[in-house]
Design a protein around this motif. Structure first.
Motif, PDB file in Angstrom:
ATOM      1  N   ALA A  69      58.305   4.696  51.750  1.00  0.00           N
ATOM      2  CA  ALA A  69      57.815   5.987  52.238  1.00  0.00           C
ATOM      3  C   ALA A  69      58.977   6.930  52.523  1.00  0.00           C
ATOM      4  O   ALA A  69      58.919   8.129  52.219  1.00  0.00           O
ATOM      5  CB  ALA A  69      56.973   5.790  53.490  1.00  0.00           C
ATOM      6  N   VAL A  70      60.051   6.395  53.100  1.00  0.00           N
ATOM      7  CA  VAL A  70      61.245   7.196  53.374  1.00  0.00           C
ATOM      8  C   VAL A  70      61.850   7.702  52.067  1.00  0.00           C
ATOM      9  O   VAL A  70      62.235   8.868  51.948  1.00  0.00           O
ATOM     10  CB  VAL A  70      62.283   6.358  54.156  1.00  0.00           C
ATOM     11  N   LYS A  71      61.904   6.827  51.084  1.00  0.00           N
ATOM     12  CA  LYS A  71      62.479   7.184  49.780  1.00  0.00           C
ATOM     13  C   LYS A  71      61.680   8.328  49.131  1.00  0.00           C
ATOM     14  O   LYS A  71      62.257   9.258  48.562  1.00  0.00           O
ATOM     15  CB  LYS A  71      62.451   5.953  48.882  1.00  0.00           C
ATOM     16  N   ARG A 119      61.321   4.954  61.651  1.00  0.00           N
ATOM     17  CA  ARG A 119      60.051   4.439  61.125  1.00  0.00           C
ATOM     18  C   ARG A 119      59.918   2.933  61.371  1.00  0.00           C
ATOM     19  O   ARG A 119      58.829   2.447  61.708  1.00  0.00           O
ATOM     20  CB  ARG A 119      59.923   4.746  59.636  1.00  0.00           C
ATOM     21  N   LEU A 120      61.010   2.200  61.195  1.00  0.00           N
ATOM     22  CA  LEU A 120      60.955   0.749  61.411  1.00  0.00           C
ATOM     23  C   LEU A 120      60.747   0.424  62.883  1.00  0.00           C
ATOM     24  O   LEU A 120      60.012  -0.508  63.224  1.00  0.00           O
ATOM     25  CB  LEU A 120      62.233   0.088  60.894  1.00  0.00           C
ATOM     26  N   ARG A 151      69.133  -1.826  51.354  1.00  0.00           N
ATOM     27  CA  ARG A 151      67.748  -2.050  50.897  1.00  0.00           C
ATOM     28  C   ARG A 151      67.214  -0.818  50.170  1.00  0.00           C
ATOM     29  O   ARG A 151      66.475  -0.939  49.189  1.00  0.00           O
ATOM     30  CB  ARG A 151      66.878  -2.401  52.109  1.00  0.00           C
ATOM     31  N   LEU A 152      67.572   0.368  50.654  1.00  0.00           N
ATOM     32  CA  LEU A 152      67.087   1.588  50.018  1.00  0.00           C
ATOM     33  C   LEU A 152      67.600   1.709  48.576  1.00  0.00           C
ATOM     34  O   LEU A 152      66.882   2.221  47.713  1.00  0.00           O
ATOM     35  CB  LEU A 152      67.539   2.813  50.823  1.00  0.00           C
ATOM     36  N   GLU A 182      57.350  -7.339  53.582  1.00  0.00           N
ATOM     37  CA  GLU A 182      56.421  -6.370  52.995  1.00  0.00           C
ATOM     38  C   GLU A 182      56.336  -5.107  53.845  1.00  0.00           C
ATOM     39  O   GLU A 182      56.314  -3.988  53.323  1.00  0.00           O
ATOM     40  CB  GLU A 182      55.032  -7.001  52.827  1.00  0.00           C
ATOM     41  N   LEU A 183      56.293  -5.286  55.165  1.00  0.00           N
ATOM     42  CA  LEU A 183      56.233  -4.133  56.062  1.00  0.00           C
ATOM     43  C   LEU A 183      57.492  -3.280  55.926  1.00  0.00           C
ATOM     44  O   LEU A 183      57.417  -2.044  55.876  1.00  0.00           O
ATOM     45  CB  LEU A 183      56.077  -4.608  57.513  1.00  0.00           C
ATOM     46  N   ILE A 184      58.637  -3.929  55.864  1.00  0.00           N
ATOM     47  CA  ILE A 184      59.902  -3.198  55.726  1.00  0.00           C
ATOM     48  C   ILE A 184      59.924  -2.415  54.420  1.00  0.00           C
ATOM     49  O   ILE A 184      60.261  -1.223  54.391  1.00  0.00           O
ATOM     50  CB  ILE A 184      61.092  -4.177  55.807  1.00  0.00           C
ATOM     51  N   ASP A 185      59.535  -3.066  53.341  1.00  0.00           N
ATOM     52  CA  ASP A 185      59.540  -2.383  52.045  1.00  0.00           C
ATOM     53  C   ASP A 185      58.585  -1.197  52.025  1.00  0.00           C
ATOM     54  O   ASP A 185      58.881  -0.155  51.438  1.00  0.00           O
ATOM     55  CB  ASP A 185      59.176  -3.374  50.925  1.00  0.00           C
TER      56      ASP A 185
END
Length: 318
Positions: free
Chosen positions: A58-60, A76-77, A314-315, A50-53
């Motif tokens: 936000a980056v997207k 960010r990660l 993932r993005l 969830e944290l990664i997503d």
């Protein structure tokens, strides 16, 4: 009876060589770290999805081309993981500048500024962060400038006396001379096993501590890259020791006292600061240091590439 880990903490500040939050809670170190290798592992842990997503979404939203998004996501990660760590340790979290920037002073400084800004946006001051840089000439010059700006640094992949002296001259906050990788090289070259007091990695770090004391430098010396608890205990008294969860567990499970094995001598006359040509020549003359620095940068860079690939995949799913 006191455990070896508790006894060790009387002589050295213990740092967790991990970003595993459960391990940090268990062993209560002073500081901890995050790096691309640890972030890569987080992609396979259910508790981080969830944290990664959230960070990648936000980056997207911020837009930019694909490579910009990946680069920003790495930052960010790293800061997300580091922020979680600061909730669990009283001291600092080391956050790494990408290994591919190890020979670019200006780019390393810019990346450090970006990381500090991201921490600041999360309400975490620079006094809780160490910017982690490779101990190349360029990395040391970046650290020198950052220290002048009040951004403290952790210089890693340190294998030679030349690297240590250049860091002392630059006023670096903390250095991480390696133990295990030094010993690995000598064992491969000689085929010998070493008792702790004769261990080449232990001997090297003790020499760095002596150099720090005799020069009256304020730089913190933190022994790193341990293979055995024998190596750890042989450096009791070093300012700080960064230890993996596996070795922390061994030390916590064993009862007994720990003797101080490292002393910092009284300050004398400082040597003349090392210049670039002398640094490069003296480091080059140490075959072990030359090999292990290059190898270490390549290994860190490989992990960074794998992390970027996972982020890019993932993005595309968001």
């Amino acid at each position: 009876m006191t455990t070896r880990l508790d006894a060790l903490k009387r002589h050295s500040l213990v740092v967790a060589d991990t970003g595993d939050l459960d391990a940090i809670r268990r062993y209560q170190p002073q500081d901890a770290t995050t790096n691309p290798s640890l972030l890569l592992k987080a992609f396979d842990l259910p508790g981080y999805q969830e944290l990664i997503d959230t960070e990648l979404a936000a980056v997207k939203r911020e837009g930019g081309d694909a490579q910009h998004q990946v680069d920003h996501a790495v930052e960010r990660l790293a800061v997300m993981k580091g922020s979680e760590i600061t909730k669990l340790v009283p001291g600092r979290v080391s956050t790494e500048v990408a290994a591919k920037l190890s020979f670019n002073t200006d780019a390393s400084i810019r990346k450090a500024h970006e990381l500090i800004e991201l921490y600041d946006k999360r309400g975490i001051g620079r006094e809780r962060v160490l910017i982690k840089l490779a101990s190349t000439w360029e990395g040391i010059r970046a650290a020198e400038q950052l220290e002048k700006e009040g951004i403290n640094c952790n210089l890693t992949l340190l294998f030679s006396d030349a690297q240590a002296q250049a860091c002392f001259d630059a006023g670096v906050f903390l250095i991480s001379p390696f133990v295990g990788r030094v010993t690995d090289w000598y064992k491969k070259e000689t085929g010998k096993d070493y008792a702790p007091d004769e261990d080449p990695g232990v001997v090297f770090v003790r020499g760095v501590c002596e150099r720090a004391g005799r020069g009256g430098y304020d730089t913190v010396v933190m022994g790193a890259s341990f293979r055995t608890t024998g190596q750890v205990l042989a450096l009791a008294g070093c300012h700080r020791l960064t230890i993996s969860p596996a070795l922390l567990e061994e030390l916590a499970a064993e009862e007994g006292d720990v003797d101080k094995r490292v002393d910092f001598p009284a300050a004398g006359e400082r040597p003349t600061p090392i210049d670039e040509s002398t640094f490069r020549w003296e480091h080059n003359q140490d075959a072990m240091a030359n090999d292990k620095l290059a190898e270490g940068i390549r290994r860190f860079a490989d992990d960074q590439v794998q992390l970027e690939q996972r982020i890019a995949e993932r993005l595309t799913q968001l």
